[in-house]
Every structure is written in C-alpha cells, then in structure tokens.
Design a protein around this motif. Structure first.
Motif, PDB file in Angstrom:
ATOM      1  N   PRO A  96       5.566  20.384  21.363  1.00 12.44           N
ATOM      2  CA  PRO A  96       5.336  20.520  22.807  1.00 12.44           C
ATOM      3  C   PRO A  96       3.866  20.496  23.196  1.00 12.44           C
ATOM      4  CG  PRO A  96       7.000  22.087  22.080  1.00 12.44           C
ATOM      5  CD  PRO A  96       6.413  21.465  20.838  1.00 12.44           C
ATOM      6  N   MET A  97       2.968  20.906  22.286  1.00  9.79           N
ATOM      7  CA  MET A  97       1.545  20.910  22.608  1.00  9.79           C
ATOM      8  C   MET A  97       1.008  19.504  22.847  1.00  9.79           C
ATOM      9  SD  MET A  97       0.683  23.954  22.942  1.00  9.79           S
ATOM     10  CE  MET A  97      -1.044  23.577  23.213  1.00  9.79           C
ATOM     11  N   LEU A  98       1.705  18.497  22.370  1.00  8.13           N
ATOM     12  CA  LEU A  98       1.303  17.114  22.635  1.00  8.13           C
ATOM     13  C   LEU A  98       1.326  16.820  24.135  1.00  8.13           C
ATOM     14  CD1 LEU A  98       0.515  14.370  21.428  1.00  8.13           C
ATOM     15  CD2 LEU A  98       2.947  13.883  21.140  1.00  8.13           C
ATOM     16  N   TYR A  99       2.190  17.540  24.860  1.00  6.33           N
ATOM     17  CA  TYR A  99       2.309  17.338  26.306  1.00  6.33           C
ATOM     18  C   TYR A  99       1.050  17.785  27.051  1.00  6.33           C
ATOM     19  CZ  TYR A  99       7.176  15.874  26.375  1.00  6.33           C
ATOM     20  OH  TYR A  99       8.334  15.152  26.232  1.00  6.33           O
ATOM     21  N   ALA A 100       0.248  18.646  26.438  1.00 12.12           N
ATOM     22  CA  ALA A 100      -1.008  19.069  27.057  1.00 12.12           C
ATOM     23  C   ALA A 100      -2.070  17.984  26.961  1.00 12.12           C
ATOM     24  CB  ALA A 100      -1.502  20.353  26.403  1.00 12.12           C
ATOM     25  N   ARG A 101      -1.879  17.025  26.032  1.00 14.00           N
ATOM     26  CA  ARG A 101      -2.860  15.965  25.802  1.00 14.00           C
ATOM     27  C   ARG A 101      -2.456  14.633  26.412  1.00 14.00           C
ATOM     28  NH1 ARG A 101      -3.400  14.957  19.775  1.00 14.00           N
ATOM     29  NH2 ARG A 101      -5.202  13.751  20.491  1.00 14.00           N
ATOM     30  N   ALA A 102      -1.180  14.457  26.712  1.00 10.72           N
ATOM     31  CA  ALA A 102      -0.657  13.138  27.053  1.00 10.72           C
ATOM     32  C   ALA A 102      -0.333  12.993  28.536  1.00 10.72           C
ATOM     33  CB  ALA A 102       0.596  12.856  26.224  1.00 10.72           C
ATOM     34  N   GLU A 103      -0.324  11.722  28.975  1.00  7.04           N
ATOM     35  CA  GLU A 103       0.233  11.365  30.278  1.00  7.04           C
ATOM     36  C   GLU A 103       1.723  11.105  30.056  1.00  7.04           C
ATOM     37  OE1 GLU A 103      -1.474  11.332  33.170  1.00  7.04           O
ATOM     38  OE2 GLU A 103      -3.151  12.118  31.983  1.00  7.04           O
ATOM     39  N   ILE A 104       2.576  11.711  30.868  1.00  7.62           N
ATOM     40  CA  ILE A 104       4.011  11.732  30.598  1.00  7.62           C
ATOM     41  C   ILE A 104       4.772  10.814  31.556  1.00  7.62           C
ATOM     42  CG2 ILE A 104       6.033  13.194  30.234  1.00  7.62           C
ATOM     43  CD1 ILE A 104       3.558  13.830  28.448  1.00  7.62           C
ATOM     44  N   PHE A 105       5.634   9.980  30.978  1.00  9.32           N
ATOM     45  CA  PHE A 105       6.487   9.063  31.735  1.00  9.32           C
ATOM     46  C   PHE A 105       7.926   9.223  31.243  1.00  9.32           C
ATOM     47  CE2 PHE A 105       2.226   7.479  31.459  1.00  9.32           C
ATOM     48  CZ  PHE A 105       1.934   6.994  32.733  1.00  9.32           C
ATOM     49  N   THR A 106       8.881   8.861  32.084  1.00 11.12           N
ATOM     50  CA  THR A 106      10.277   9.014  31.685  1.00 11.12           C
ATOM     51  C   THR A 106      11.164   8.061  32.464  1.00 11.12           C
ATOM     52  OG1 THR A 106      12.023  10.654  31.264  1.00 11.12           O
ATOM     53  CG2 THR A 106      10.888  10.785  33.379  1.00 11.12           C
ATOM     54  N   ASP A 107      12.426   7.997  32.054  1.00 12.04           N
ATOM     55  CA  ASP A 107      13.394   7.214  32.822  1.00 12.04           C
ATOM     56  C   ASP A 107      13.846   7.989  34.049  1.00 12.04           C
ATOM     57  OD1 ASP A 107      14.854   9.085  31.295  1.00 12.04           O
ATOM     58  OD2 ASP A 107      15.702   7.544  29.976  1.00 12.04           O
ATOM     59  N   GLY A 110       6.107  26.170  29.882  1.00  9.94           N
ATOM     60  CA  GLY A 110       5.062  26.111  30.884  1.00  9.94           C
ATOM     61  C   GLY A 110       3.936  25.157  30.569  1.00  9.94           C
ATOM     62  N   ILE A 111       4.017  24.462  29.444  1.00 12.68           N
ATOM     63  CA  ILE A 111       2.982  23.485  29.091  1.00 12.68           C
ATOM     64  C   ILE A 111       3.018  22.299  30.049  1.00 12.68           C
ATOM     65  CG2 ILE A 111       2.221  21.855  27.295  1.00 12.68           C
ATOM     66  CD1 ILE A 111       3.369  23.846  25.240  1.00 12.68           C
ATOM     67  N   LEU A 112       4.224  21.971  30.493  1.00 14.80           N
ATOM     68  CA  LEU A 112       4.416  20.793  31.348  1.00 14.80           C
ATOM     69  C   LEU A 112       4.962  21.199  32.706  1.00 14.80           C
ATOM     70  CD1 LEU A 112       4.611  17.653  31.682  1.00 14.80           C
ATOM     71  CD2 LEU A 112       6.958  17.862  30.820  1.00 14.80           C
ATOM     72  N   ALA A 113       4.245  20.842  33.760  1.00 18.12           N
ATOM     73  CA  ALA A 113       4.762  21.003  35.120  1.00 18.12           C
ATOM     74  C   ALA A 113       5.534  19.735  35.482  1.00 18.12           C
ATOM     75  CB  ALA A 113       3.617  21.211  36.107  1.00 18.12           C
ATOM     76  N   PRO A 114       6.745  19.851  36.035  1.00 15.99           N
ATOM     77  CA  PRO A 114       7.560  18.668  36.328  1.00 15.99           C
ATOM     78  C   PRO A 114       6.848  17.615  37.164  1.00 15.99           C
ATOM     79  CG  PRO A 114       8.885  20.649  36.556  1.00 15.99           C
ATOM     80  CD  PRO A 114       7.466  21.098  36.338  1.00 15.99           C
ATOM     81  N   ILE A 165       5.257  14.509  35.527  1.00 16.41           N
ATOM     82  CA  ILE A 165       6.074  13.460  34.909  1.00 16.41           C
ATOM     83  C   ILE A 165       6.226  12.292  35.887  1.00 16.41           C
ATOM     84  CG2 ILE A 165       8.232  12.931  33.738  1.00 16.41           C
ATOM     85  CD1 ILE A 165       8.674  15.910  33.361  1.00 16.41           C
ATOM     86  N   ILE A 166       5.936  11.088  35.405  1.00 13.24           N
ATOM     87  CA  ILE A 166       5.998   9.879  36.223  1.00 13.24           C
ATOM     88  C   ILE A 166       7.208   9.040  35.816  1.00 13.24           C
ATOM     89  CG2 ILE A 166       4.771   7.793  36.944  1.00 13.24           C
ATOM     90  CD1 ILE A 166       3.423  10.462  37.725  1.00 13.24           C
ATOM     91  N   ALA A 167       7.974   8.600  36.793  1.00 16.57           N
ATOM     92  CA  ALA A 167       9.083   7.692  36.516  1.00 16.57           C
ATOM     93  C   ALA A 167       8.534   6.335  36.081  1.00 16.57           C
ATOM     94  CB  ALA A 167       9.965   7.533  37.751  1.00 16.57           C
ATOM     95  N   ILE A 168       9.022   5.802  34.986  1.00 18.91           N
ATOM     96  CA  ILE A 168       8.556   4.501  34.502  1.00 18.91           C
ATOM     97  C   ILE A 168       8.780   3.417  35.552  1.00 18.91           C
ATOM     98  CG2 ILE A 168      10.741   3.932  33.369  1.00 18.91           C
ATOM     99  CD1 ILE A 168       7.267   3.081  31.951  1.00 18.91           C
TER     100      ILE A 168
END
Length: 334
Positions: free
Chosen positions: A244-255, A273-277, A280-283
């Motif tokens: 989960p700590m990778l989410y603190a470093r990455a830009e997040i995308f999803t379907d 709590g590492i990631l706020a919804p 997250i960006i829709a692809i």
C-alpha cells in the motif's frame, strides 16, 4: 392453455456464441478497441456498472459472483455470471469459469448467451494493454511479469504490442510455471529471464501483476521512478498484490473508482488512509483527453484493473455480431 403473458413472450430468439466462436472472432485488436471504447463511455457518463456481487460459496474454495451494467452508447445490457475455482487445473479445466448473458435494452428480453472464459482473459489483458498504451513511458524497454497462471500469457502478448520491449523478466511462486511466459517470449524473439521480485522491480519499466495473492508481493521501495504498474489480479475484498505504501509515491488510475476502493487493489491503501479516493483517476478521462495521464518520465503510474462488467459486455456484444456474420453461432427460440 397459454396465458396472455405467455403469448406476449413467445418467439424470443436467443443467440448462443460458444467458446470456440469467441476465440475465432475476438483477437487482441478487437478486445483492445472494445475495452478502450467502453472505458471512454464510462468516464463520459454514458455507461454504468451496477454493484458487483462476489462471494465465497463455501464449496471447492470457489469465488462466485455477478458483474452487470448498461452501456447506453453501445446499447448493451447484460450480466456476466461466474467466478474462480482454484482446483480446476487438476481437472484439466480453466480456473476462471463464466458466461455472459445479454438482454435487449428496449424490452428486457434475453438475446444472447456467450461463453465467457476466453473473453474474460482477453478483456483483462486488453485493460492492462490500454493502461500501458496511455500511461507507460514511450521508451519503456523491460517488461516485468508477476504471475504465470492461465491469464499471464494473454497479458504478455497484449503488453508486447504496446511498446518496443526488448526484454521480459518474470517471477512466479511456482517457478516451473514461468515456462509459459518463456515460450511466448521465444515465439516473439524476445529474451526472457526468471528473476527475484526485488530484481524484477529494479529492472522493469512496466510491471504487470496477475496473481490471486492475498498479501503484497511487490514492495514500494523496490519500484524505480518512471515505472508503470498494471495491477490486474485483485478483484475481491481481501486480495492484494502490492505494498500500500506504493500508493504514496504513484499517480493512481483505474477502470472504476468505486470498485477500486471496495474490491480492487486500492482497497488497502484507501482503508489505511494512504489513498484519498479523489486522487484516483478514471482511465477513461485519459482516453477522452480530460486528464493528461503521465505528466513526467520520473512519475510512477499505477493502474488498478478491477475488471468491470461493462468490459465483458462490450467484448461479448462484439462476439455476437462478428460470430453471427461468420455463421458461427447457434440460435433457438425461447
């Protein structure tokens, strides 16, 4: 004696598309186009997935469920029913088993039954391929494969078409299964090497995780800047492939954002709590040009491919049309 209700429903013609017909008409190109289009429709608001039902049935260690939705742009309505039976390999069967059921959006009447096993694999591979096409660095050269199960070869073949990869490195809990990936690479003329997970992360420009793990396999500190990661295995509460700590470093995308935080890889980072919804960006927003996607070569991008029902409906609808035109379907009146 027939009632008026029976008479009004008489003559419903149902098209059956068997697995062999799906394989004959839906290749990687068709699947990529169908999945990319439906992601765009989802982001624009013209297509919607309905809540997923996915549960352990308490028998054969199986997970079973339903994914459904409606694409107004494509006029496709339906449901995929199926799941994961981990013991099927010993029986000579695919672990993932599913069927897609399509309905007429204007009347609600059953219109088609489509074999879903091959389509599930090819549409899942298409989703990661779409993410690579839109998010990976243009100069990506090394592809890392975490997992070597049934779906891994579909993932590998689709990914190799998106960038000029000159090497593939792979890891699997059971190393003998890596022979699947090695065979594809030999066919494609690309060197393949079995490596440890830290080595895979250190060397790869693009990483695909396609496992059924319930614990992190890929740790944050191993991943180098500029990497694109497609997390394709987590589609159920509790499953997990990355730290989960990778989410603190990455830009997040999803379907689909809601599904990512409930049953996707993002569920763990969101819960801690590492990631706020809202991060997250829709692809589909990237496909539609509403979001730039990767902003810099040093960015880490992560695509959480949860597997949405509309993917299945899109490729199944295409299979009905293409197989019907080739005379590869069966029809009966219900």
């Amino acid at each position: 004696m027939e009632t008026s209700s029976n008479l009004s429903n008489a003559g419903c013609q149902v098209t059956v598309v068997p697995e062999e017909a799906c394989q004959a008409v839906i290749g990687r190109k068709q699947a990529f186009e169908a999945v990319e289009a439906v992601f765009a429709s989802m982001a624009s608001g013209s297509a919607r997935n309905f809540p997923v039902v996915r549960e352990a049935i308490g028998h054969a260690d199986a997970l079973y469920g339903f994914k459904s939705g409606f694409d107004r742009a494509g006029m496709v309505l339906g449901v995929k029913s199926g799941g994961y039976w981990p013991g099927n390999t010993r029986k000579g069967l695919t672990n993932h088993q599913s069927t897609v059921v399509l309905f007429d959006p204007d009347t609600g009447r059953l219109s088609a039954l489509v074999g879903g096993n091959y389509l599930t694999a090819v549409r899942t591979a298409a989703a990661s391929a779409v993410s690579i096409a839109h998010l990976a660095r243009k100069d990506a050269r090394v592809l890392g494969m975490v997992g070597a199960g049934h779906q891994s070869t579909f993932q590998l073949r689709a990914a190799l078409e998106q960038r000029n990869f000159d090497q593939v490195v792979g890891w699997n809990r059971d190393p003998e299964n890596l022979a699947r990936l090695a065979a594809v690479c030999e066919e494609q003329g690309i060197p393949f090497e079995a490596v440890s997970l830290p080595d895979l992360a250190a060397r790869s420009d693009v990483i695909i995780t396609i496992t059924s793990a319930f614990e992190p396999l890929l740790m944050s500190e191993w991943v180098k800047p500029g990497t694109h990661i497609a997390c394709m295995g987590t589609d159920t509460k509790g499953k997990q492939e990355v730290d989960p700590m990778l989410y603190a470093r990455a830009e997040i995308f999803t379907d689909e954002v809601a599904q990512a935080t409930s049953i996707g890889e993002s569920q763990h980072a969101a819960a801690t709590g590492i990631l706020a919804p809202e991060r997250i960006i829709a692809i589909g927003d990237v496909i539609n040009g509403k979001h730039p996607g990767r902003r810099a070569d040093q960015d880490i991008t992560l695509f959480d491919g949860t597997g949405v029902g509309l993917q299945d409906l899109a490729v199944a609808s295409m299979a009905v049309k293409l197989a019907g035109a080739e005379g590869l379907v069966e029809r009966f009146v219900l």
